[in-house]
Design an enzyme around this catalytic site. Structure first.
Site, PDB file in Angstrom:
ATOM      1  N   ILE A 170       0.828  -1.211   0.000  1.00 53.93           N
ATOM      2  CA  ILE A 170       0.000   0.000   0.000  1.00 53.93           C
ATOM      3  C   ILE A 170       0.868   1.269   0.000  1.00 53.93           C
ATOM      4  CG2 ILE A 170      -1.669   1.306   1.400  1.00 53.93           C
ATOM      5  CD1 ILE A 170      -2.785  -1.532   2.251  1.00 53.93           C
ATOM      6  N   ASP A 225      13.533   5.783  11.279  1.00 54.36           N
ATOM      7  CA  ASP A 225      12.478   5.221  12.115  1.00 54.36           C
ATOM      8  C   ASP A 225      11.512   6.344  12.485  1.00 54.36           C
ATOM      9  OD1 ASP A 225      10.854   4.123  14.069  1.00 54.36           O
ATOM     10  OD2 ASP A 225      12.467   2.933  14.944  1.00 54.36           O
ATOM     11  N   SER A 246      -7.657  -0.805   9.318  1.00 57.53           N
ATOM     12  CA  SER A 246      -8.018  -2.123   8.772  1.00 57.53           C
ATOM     13  C   SER A 246      -9.491  -2.391   9.042  1.00 57.53           C
ATOM     14  CB  SER A 246      -7.188  -3.218   9.452  1.00 57.53           C
ATOM     15  OG  SER A 246      -7.686  -4.500   9.087  1.00 57.53           O
ATOM     16  N   TYR A 282      -4.015  -6.856  17.118  1.00 57.63           N
ATOM     17  CA  TYR A 282      -4.032  -6.118  15.846  1.00 57.63           C
ATOM     18  C   TYR A 282      -5.344  -5.343  15.714  1.00 57.63           C
ATOM     19  CZ  TYR A 282      -4.018  -5.331  10.752  1.00 57.63           C
ATOM     20  OH  TYR A 282      -4.065  -4.764   9.502  1.00 57.63           O
ATOM     21  N   ALA A 319      -4.097  -7.960  -1.577  1.00 61.02           N
ATOM     22  CA  ALA A 319      -2.977  -8.797  -2.030  1.00 61.02           C
ATOM     23  C   ALA A 319      -1.743  -7.899  -2.174  1.00 61.02           C
ATOM     24  CB  ALA A 319      -3.322  -9.440  -3.362  1.00 61.02           C
TER      25      ALA A 319
HETATM   26  N1  LIG Z   1      -2.434  -6.129   3.226  1.00 56.88           N
HETATM   27  C1  LIG Z   1      -3.641  -6.227   3.750  1.00 56.88           C
HETATM   28  O1  LIG Z   1      -4.423  -7.124   3.456  1.00 56.88           O
HETATM   29  C2  LIG Z   1      -4.089  -5.179   4.732  1.00 56.88           C
HETATM   30  C3  LIG Z   1      -5.419  -5.216   5.162  1.00 56.88           C
HETATM   31  C4  LIG Z   1      -5.847  -4.260   6.056  1.00 56.88           C
HETATM   32  C5  LIG Z   1      -4.958  -3.304   6.520  1.00 56.88           C
HETATM   33  N2  LIG Z   1      -3.664  -3.312   6.104  1.00 56.88           N
HETATM   34  C6  LIG Z   1      -2.767  -2.298   6.654  1.00 56.88           C
HETATM   35  O2  LIG Z   1      -2.167  -1.625   5.581  1.00 56.88           O
HETATM   36  C7  LIG Z   1      -0.910  -1.144   5.998  1.00 56.88           C
HETATM   37  C8  LIG Z   1       0.104  -1.474   4.936  1.00 56.88           C
HETATM   38  O3  LIG Z   1       0.192  -2.828   4.754  1.00 56.88           O
HETATM   39  P1  LIG Z   1       1.280  -3.375   3.754  1.00 56.88           P
HETATM   40  O4  LIG Z   1       1.245  -4.842   3.880  1.00 56.88           O
HETATM   41  O5  LIG Z   1       1.124  -2.771   2.416  1.00 56.88           O
HETATM   42  O6  LIG Z   1       2.593  -2.760   4.466  1.00 56.88           O
HETATM   43  P2  LIG Z   1       4.115  -3.226   4.416  1.00 56.88           P
HETATM   44  O7  LIG Z   1       4.430  -3.966   5.662  1.00 56.88           O
HETATM   45  O8  LIG Z   1       4.406  -3.870   3.113  1.00 56.88           O
HETATM   46  O9  LIG Z   1       4.865  -1.836   4.435  1.00 56.88           O
HETATM   47  C9  LIG Z   1       5.062  -1.112   5.604  1.00 56.88           C
HETATM   48  C10 LIG Z   1       6.467  -0.588   5.609  1.00 56.88           C
HETATM   49  O10 LIG Z   1       6.653   0.138   6.844  1.00 56.88           O
HETATM   50  C11 LIG Z   1       8.002   0.024   7.218  1.00 56.88           C
HETATM   51  N3  LIG Z   1       8.119   0.332   8.664  1.00 56.88           N
HETATM   52  C12 LIG Z   1       7.775  -0.453   9.709  1.00 56.88           C
HETATM   53  N4  LIG Z   1       8.010   0.188  10.871  1.00 56.88           N
HETATM   54  C13 LIG Z   1       8.514   1.405  10.542  1.00 56.88           C
HETATM   55  C14 LIG Z   1       8.963   2.511  11.301  1.00 56.88           C
HETATM   56  N5  LIG Z   1       8.923   2.517  12.659  1.00 56.88           N
HETATM   57  N6  LIG Z   1       9.472   3.591  10.676  1.00 56.88           N
HETATM   58  C15 LIG Z   1       9.513   3.610   9.296  1.00 56.88           C
HETATM   59  N7  LIG Z   1       9.090   2.589   8.517  1.00 56.88           N
HETATM   60  C16 LIG Z   1       8.597   1.491   9.136  1.00 56.88           C
HETATM   61  C17 LIG Z   1       8.379  -1.394   6.893  1.00 56.88           C
HETATM   62  O11 LIG Z   1       9.787  -1.517   6.724  1.00 56.88           O
HETATM   63  C18 LIG Z   1       7.592  -1.643   5.590  1.00 56.88           C
HETATM   64  O12 LIG Z   1       8.407  -1.445   4.452  1.00 56.88           O
HETATM   65  C19 LIG Z   1      -0.636  -1.726   7.376  1.00 56.88           C
HETATM   66  O13 LIG Z   1      -0.903  -0.734   8.354  1.00 56.88           O
HETATM   67  C20 LIG Z   1      -1.623  -2.863   7.458  1.00 56.88           C
HETATM   68  O14 LIG Z   1      -2.013  -3.128   8.789  1.00 56.88           O
HETATM   69  C21 LIG Z   1      -3.205  -4.225   5.216  1.00 56.88           C
END
Ligand SMILES: NC(=O)c1ccc[n+]([C@@H]2O[C@H](COP(=O)([O-])OP(=O)(O)OC[C@H]3O[C@@H](n4cnc5c(N)ncnc54)[C@H](O)[C@@H]3O)[C@@H](O)[C@H]2O)c1
Length: 285
Positions: A19, A64, A149, A162, A196
């Site tokens: 995302i 961070d 979410s 979560y 996905a």
């Molecule tokens: N994929 C799904 O199905 C889904 C569904 C509902 C909600 N979400 C939410 O969408 C969001 C994105 O999901 P995704 O899977 O695309 O994310 P992802 O995990 O692929 O990307 C998040 C990025 O954040 C970085 N990160 C983590 N902690 C950090 C910090 N303290 N400082 C800077 N960077 C940091 C990580 O290195 C990672 O690259 C999340 O919040 C997730 O809970 C995802």
């Protein structure tokens, strides 16, 4: 109608290939200058590669987000070149397969709860504080979008930390919107359903992708899992002036999943619809 040319927008958690990375690309395509922040080297590289096709004016930083001072310093440096920051997408969060299997009575449930609450709220709050301070200082307002979410709007057996953290983030979104509204800062949340995403750098609770696609057909009215671009597009809308009067809201982007009645059975028919002939007829139609 969405033209962000000359505007600086920040994506926090930009490099996961999901995302956040899609939000970087969507913003760059709309003309914005993107400041992409990710904690890991892999995340930095992945965000930089995604932005590479859209000009050399974007900036990718490994930091961070919990370190508000560093984020503020990077932002100040970038704003001096490009003008004030106008938007922020907060992406950091999630749950690993290990933390998913945590019944409330499990022995390590408290540690897992603690970890998930922190990971899914603190970086977003810290990044929002750093960016909101800059928005207040430049006096032009702005827009913040928090990725929460669908799980934050329902129960989540075996993943309570979560869901509780995302519910907390929905509440934080509302408080930010109210506290910062006077400065012209809009704050909204997007609640994705099942999306996905790539699996860059870490284990996820995604499980088998084909299996999840099959499951989606039965529980998602639109019949498919979402794509990162489905979420990024809505983030772009909320960042833009088309959403100028929307604040404090949570928008489910889930293919209609949360709209399904809880009493539907595996066939997608109400459990109280027991007449076999009627069921047969409806299933055929
Ligand atoms: N994929 C799904 O199905 C889904 C569904 C509902 C909600 N979400 C939410 O969408 C969001 C994105 O999901 P995704 O899977 O695309 O994310 P992802 O995990 O692929 O990307 C998040 C990025 O954040 C970085 N990160 C983590 N902690 C950090 C910090 N303290 N400082 C800077 N960077 C940091 C990580 O290195 C990672 O690259 C999340 O919040 C997730 O809970 C995802």
């Amino acid at each position: 109608m969405i033209d962000l040319t000359g505007q600086l927008h920040v994506v926090a958690g930009a490099g996961g290939g999901g995302i956040g990375t899609a939000a970087c690309v969507m913003l760059a395509r709309a003309g914005a200058t993107v400041l992409a922040i990710d904690k890991t080297d892999l995340g930095r590289t992945s965000a930089a590669e995604a932005l590479d096709d859209y000009g050399a004016h974007h900036h990718v930083v490994q930091a961070d987000l919990v370190d508000e001072g560093t984020v503020a310093a990077v932002l100040a440096e970038m704003s001096a070149q490009t003008g004030p920051v106008r938007g922020l997408v907060n992406v950091v969060g999630g749950i690993t397969s290990h933390d998913l299997i945590a019944p409330l009575l499990a022995i390590d449930a408290m540690d897992i709860f603690d970890r998930l609450m922190r990971f899914n709220t603190v970086p977003t709050l810290a990044a929002s504080r750093a960016i909101a301070r800059a928005m207040v200082a430049h006096g032009q307002g702005g827009s913040i979008v928090n990725i929460v979410s669908a799980a934050g709007l329902t129960a989540m057996p075996y993943g309570a930390g979560y869901a509780a953290a995302k519910a907390a983030l929905i509440n934080l979104t509302r408080t930010m919107a109210v506290e910062w509204g006077g400065a012209g800062i809009r704050v909204n949340a997007i609640a994705p359903g099942s999306i996905a995403t790539a699996k860059i750098g870490r284990q996820r609770f995604d499980g088998d992708a084909d299996e999840k696609d099959r499951a989606a057909k039965t529980v998602v009215p639109l019949g498919r899992r979402g794509l990162p671009g489905d979420i990024a597009g809505v983030a772009l809308f909320l960042l833009s002036d088309l959403a100028a009067y929307i604040s404090g809201q949570v928008l489910a982007v889930d293919g209609g999943m949360l709209a399904r009645p809880p009493y539907n059975d595996v066939d997608g028919l109400p459990v109280f619809m027991t007449d076999p002939a009627l069921r047969e007829r409806l299933l055929r139609s």
